[in-house]
Design a protein around this motif. Structure first.
Motif, PDB file in Angstrom:
ATOM      1  N   LEU A 101      -2.084  -2.443   5.950  1.00  0.00           N
ATOM      2  CA  LEU A 101      -1.772  -1.484   7.179  1.00  0.00           C
ATOM      3  C   LEU A 101      -1.470  -0.234   6.828  1.00  0.00           C
ATOM      4  O   LEU A 101      -0.639   0.015   5.801  1.00  0.00           O
ATOM      5  CB  LEU A 101      -0.734  -2.165   8.015  1.00  0.00           C
ATOM      6  CG  LEU A 101      -1.224  -3.572   8.752  1.00  0.00           C
ATOM      7  CD1 LEU A 101      -0.196  -4.084   9.525  1.00  0.00           C
ATOM      8  CD2 LEU A 101      -2.601  -3.534   9.313  1.00  0.00           C
ATOM      9  N   GLN A 102      -1.843   0.724   7.636  1.00  0.00           N
ATOM     10  CA  GLN A 102      -1.274   2.144   7.575  1.00  0.00           C
ATOM     11  C   GLN A 102      -1.248   2.678   8.767  1.00  0.00           C
ATOM     12  O   GLN A 102      -2.426   2.455   9.853  1.00  0.00           O
ATOM     13  CB  GLN A 102      -2.557   2.915   6.761  1.00  0.00           C
ATOM     14  CG  GLN A 102      -2.265   4.115   6.289  1.00  0.00           C
ATOM     15  CD  GLN A 102      -3.121   4.795   5.355  1.00  0.00           C
ATOM     16  OE1 GLN A 102      -4.285   4.665   5.676  1.00  0.00           O
ATOM     17  NE2 GLN A 102      -2.664   5.436   4.417  1.00  0.00           N
ATOM     18  N   SER A 103      -0.259   3.826   8.988  1.00  0.00           N
ATOM     19  CA  SER A 103      -0.012   4.256  10.194  1.00  0.00           C
ATOM     20  C   SER A 103      -1.378   5.381  10.465  1.00  0.00           C
ATOM     21  O   SER A 103      -1.700   5.656   9.728  1.00  0.00           O
ATOM     22  CB  SER A 103       1.358   4.966  10.563  1.00  0.00           C
ATOM     23  OG  SER A 103       1.201   5.938   9.664  1.00  0.00           O
ATOM     24  N   ALA A 104      -1.458   5.718  11.925  1.00  0.00           N
ATOM     25  CA  ALA A 104      -2.315   6.798  12.061  1.00  0.00           C
ATOM     26  C   ALA A 104      -2.181   7.990  11.448  1.00  0.00           C
ATOM     27  O   ALA A 104      -2.861   8.756  10.944  1.00  0.00           O
ATOM     28  CB  ALA A 104      -2.710   6.857  13.412  1.00  0.00           C
ATOM     29  N   GLU A 105      -0.809   8.365  11.442  1.00  0.00           N
ATOM     30  CA  GLU A 105      -0.035   9.676  10.815  1.00  0.00           C
ATOM     31  C   GLU A 105      -0.608   9.623   9.269  1.00  0.00           C
ATOM     32  O   GLU A 105      -0.988  10.685   8.856  1.00  0.00           O
ATOM     33  CB  GLU A 105       1.265   9.885  11.034  1.00  0.00           C
ATOM     34  CG  GLU A 105       1.469   9.982  12.325  1.00  0.00           C
ATOM     35  CD  GLU A 105       1.433   8.724  13.163  1.00  0.00           C
ATOM     36  OE1 GLU A 105       2.237   7.770  12.727  1.00  0.00           O
ATOM     37  OE2 GLU A 105       1.064   8.545  14.334  1.00  0.00           O
ATOM     38  N   ASP A 106      -0.271   8.273   8.623  1.00  0.00           N
ATOM     39  CA  ASP A 106      -0.398   8.183   7.309  1.00  0.00           C
ATOM     40  C   ASP A 106      -2.276   8.586   6.840  1.00  0.00           C
ATOM     41  O   ASP A 106      -2.227   9.144   5.941  1.00  0.00           O
ATOM     42  CB  ASP A 106       0.094   7.025   6.746  1.00  0.00           C
ATOM     43  CG  ASP A 106       1.421   6.962   6.546  1.00  0.00           C
ATOM     44  OD1 ASP A 106       2.174   8.234   6.402  1.00  0.00           O
ATOM     45  OD2 ASP A 106       2.125   5.914   6.201  1.00  0.00           O
ATOM     46  N   ARG A 107      -2.687   7.873   7.685  1.00  0.00           N
ATOM     47  CA  ARG A 107      -4.142   8.131   7.633  1.00  0.00           C
ATOM     48  C   ARG A 107      -4.772   9.550   7.557  1.00  0.00           C
ATOM     49  O   ARG A 107      -5.650  10.080   6.905  1.00  0.00           O
ATOM     50  CB  ARG A 107      -5.029   7.206   8.609  1.00  0.00           C
ATOM     51  CG  ARG A 107      -6.509   7.161   8.514  1.00  0.00           C
ATOM     52  CD  ARG A 107      -7.266   6.812   7.124  1.00  0.00           C
ATOM     53  NE  ARG A 107      -8.381   6.815   7.156  1.00  0.00           N
ATOM     54  CZ  ARG A 107      -9.236   7.961   7.173  1.00  0.00           C
ATOM     55  NH1 ARG A 107      -8.684   9.060   7.124  1.00  0.00           N
ATOM     56  NH2 ARG A 107     -10.588   7.777   7.116  1.00  0.00           N
ATOM     57  N   GLU A 108      -4.097  10.036   8.687  1.00  0.00           N
ATOM     58  CA  GLU A 108      -4.464  11.577   9.043  1.00  0.00           C
ATOM     59  C   GLU A 108      -4.323  12.487   7.879  1.00  0.00           C
ATOM     60  O   GLU A 108      -4.897  13.434   7.728  1.00  0.00           O
ATOM     61  CB  GLU A 108      -3.701  12.009  10.269  1.00  0.00           C
ATOM     62  CG  GLU A 108      -4.110  13.465  10.971  1.00  0.00           C
ATOM     63  CD  GLU A 108      -5.428  13.320  11.280  1.00  0.00           C
ATOM     64  OE1 GLU A 108      -5.942  12.346  11.804  1.00  0.00           O
ATOM     65  OE2 GLU A 108      -6.190  14.296  11.066  1.00  0.00           O
ATOM     66  N   SER A 158      -0.885   6.549   1.478  1.00  0.00           N
ATOM     67  CA  SER A 158       0.325   5.767   1.379  1.00  0.00           C
ATOM     68  C   SER A 158       0.240   4.429   0.872  1.00  0.00           C
ATOM     69  O   SER A 158       1.086   3.865   0.388  1.00  0.00           O
ATOM     70  CB  SER A 158       0.916   5.773   2.848  1.00  0.00           C
ATOM     71  OG  SER A 158       0.195   4.939   3.489  1.00  0.00           O
ATOM     72  N   ARG A 159      -1.010   3.848   0.794  1.00  0.00           N
ATOM     73  CA  ARG A 159      -1.167   2.633   0.106  1.00  0.00           C
ATOM     74  C   ARG A 159      -1.443   2.514  -1.281  1.00  0.00           C
ATOM     75  O   ARG A 159      -1.230   1.508  -2.008  1.00  0.00           O
ATOM     76  CB  ARG A 159      -2.661   2.017   1.005  1.00  0.00           C
ATOM     77  CG  ARG A 159      -2.440   1.727   2.610  1.00  0.00           C
ATOM     78  CD  ARG A 159      -3.576   1.538   2.881  1.00  0.00           C
ATOM     79  NE  ARG A 159      -4.578   2.753   2.782  1.00  0.00           N
ATOM     80  CZ  ARG A 159      -5.774   2.905   3.409  1.00  0.00           C
ATOM     81  NH1 ARG A 159      -6.401   1.755   4.066  1.00  0.00           N
ATOM     82  NH2 ARG A 159      -6.708   3.907   3.220  1.00  0.00           N
TER      83      ARG A 159
END
Lengths: 164, 256
Positions: free
Chosen positions: B153-160, B203-204
């Protein structure tokens, strides 16, 4: 096309290139056009630690300091108090009597020389294609830099205003 | 406007109004065939073509109708596969995303292979060094510990954070527009750094440190001169120079 193939045959007859004959064919292709210093297939090993980062940072920091030092230097030498005409042995001797100007000039000498040398080093790295050319150019650059820095430092520290 | 096919049918019978949508365009192509000559030469091709067509359509017309020996790469022809990056009118672009009307067709359109890579034939270059640099930055997810049974899982901010650099299609337009790369192919080049950036800021991923170490070396990010050629060349609109600067900043803030 048919005339081309006949010319080909005369080209490979062993007599040597006939006028209009092609030097290269399918079995004997020309060398491909290679760029300088093509990337090696091996993953490069880590070599010099943080030197490149330090050099990059040094360029930015010394640049900021040099703006103040060099502009101040130019202002004092060329603009204020009568401009260039005032510069002479007595003027330099008078300035170097104060440790402040000694430090200023010493700092300017070291920073400007190292800044310039590092800039030229990257130019040589970028543009000198053969390893030997790079080696010699950088050798020359480092020699000149060390010589100038040492000579300048020596003069600043051993300057004798009563020399005759 | 919504039905372009209909419009065209309407336009055709109306002779004299706009006689034909076609214009005469000259393609000036850098030809190189090692089986014929050791030198690359310019060759001109003229054709009648709709200016709303792409440069790739022009190259197809030449290959299919005028000279079958013209050699170039293309796969999807829709700007996704990244095969047909070439130097068109002196600028790196994808031939399949460049409309003829946008590049001044009143003058000859020059088409060259991208620079800094070995030219094999006509517009085809050896991409091996380019992909070697790509491989060297480990462009894959590296993690430790047990594999999770669900997705990571990854937050939308981390993906951005690394969204921009996920768009890369590895067409080499950026790397082959870089003057440092032209003179020294040992430099990793913008594309490899962009793809390292994509994982460094994920982040992953857990090998960011290793990738930074690779890019900290002699031929890494510090050779970048911020000329912005790569950003200008990118057909996907990635802010390449910004990504390189972010890697530099990560390197510096990591140390101090």
């Amino acid at each position: 096309m048919s005339s081309d193939t006949t010319l080909d045959k005369s080209g490979t007859s062993g007599v040597g290139p006939v006028e209009g004959a092609r030097l290269y064919d399918v079995d004997n292709p020309a060398p491909v056009i290679e760029p300088p210093r093509k990337r090696t297939t091996k993953t490069p090993r880590s070599t010099r630690g943080n030197f490149e980062m330090a050099a990059w940072l040094f360029m930015r920091l010394s640049g900021v300091v040099l703006v103040v030092l060099v502009l101040g230097h130019l202002l004092i030498q060329l603009v204020l108090d009568g401009g260039v005409s005032k510069i002479g042995f007595a003027f330099v001797a008078g300035r170097w009597a104060s440790p402040f100007w000694q430090v200023w000039d010493l700092l300017m000498l070291w920073l400007a020389m190292l800044h310039g040398a590092n800039g030229l080093r990257t130019v040589i790295n970028d543009y000198a294609e053969r390893p030997n050319t790079r080696l010699w150019l950088k050798g020359l650059l480092y020699t000149a830099t060390v010589f100038t820095i040492l000579l300048g430092t020596l003069v600043i520290f051993t300057f004798d205003p009563n020399i005759r | 406007m919504a039905t372009p096919t209909l419009e065209k049918e309407d336009a055709k019978p109306e002779a004299g109004f706009a006689d034909s949508p076609y214009i005469t365009v000259t393609f000036r192509i850098r030809r190189f065939n090692p089986e014929v000559s050791a030198d690359a030469v310019w060759e001109d091709f003229q054709m009648e073509i709709d200016p709303k067509e792409r440069v790739l359509d022009g190259l197809h017309k030449i290959k299919w109708e005028q000279d079958g020996t013209l050699t170039f790469r293309r796969s999807c022809a829709h700007g996704i596969c990244g095969s047909d990056a070439m130097r068109i009118n002196g600028k790196n672009r994808l031939a399949c995303k460049t409309l003829i009307k946008d590049i001044n067709p009143s003058k000859p359109i020059t088409v060259e292979p991208i620079k800094g890579l070995t030219v094999l034939k006509d517009l085809v270059v050896d991409m091996d060094p380019f992909f070697q640099a790509y491989r060297d930055v480990m462009p894959f997810l590296v993690t430790t510990g047990n594999e999770p049974t669900r997705e990571r899982l990854q937050s939308a901010e981390d993906r951005e954070r690394f969204d921009d650099t996920t768009k890369c299609i590895l067409c080499a337009a950026c790397t082959s527009s870089c003057p440092v790369f032209w003179n020294d192919g040992q430099y990793f080049g913008p594309a490899a750094i962009v793809n390292a950036h994509r994982f460094i800021f994920d982040s992953r991923d857990e090998a960011g440190e290793q990738r930074l170490e690779i890019l900290n070396d002699k031929d890494g990010v510090w050779r970048c001169r911020t000329t912005f050629n790569c950003t200008d060349a990118c057909p996907r609109g990635i802010e390449v120079t910004k990504a390189i600067q972010e890697v530099k900043r990560a390197l510096i803030t990591r140390r101090f």
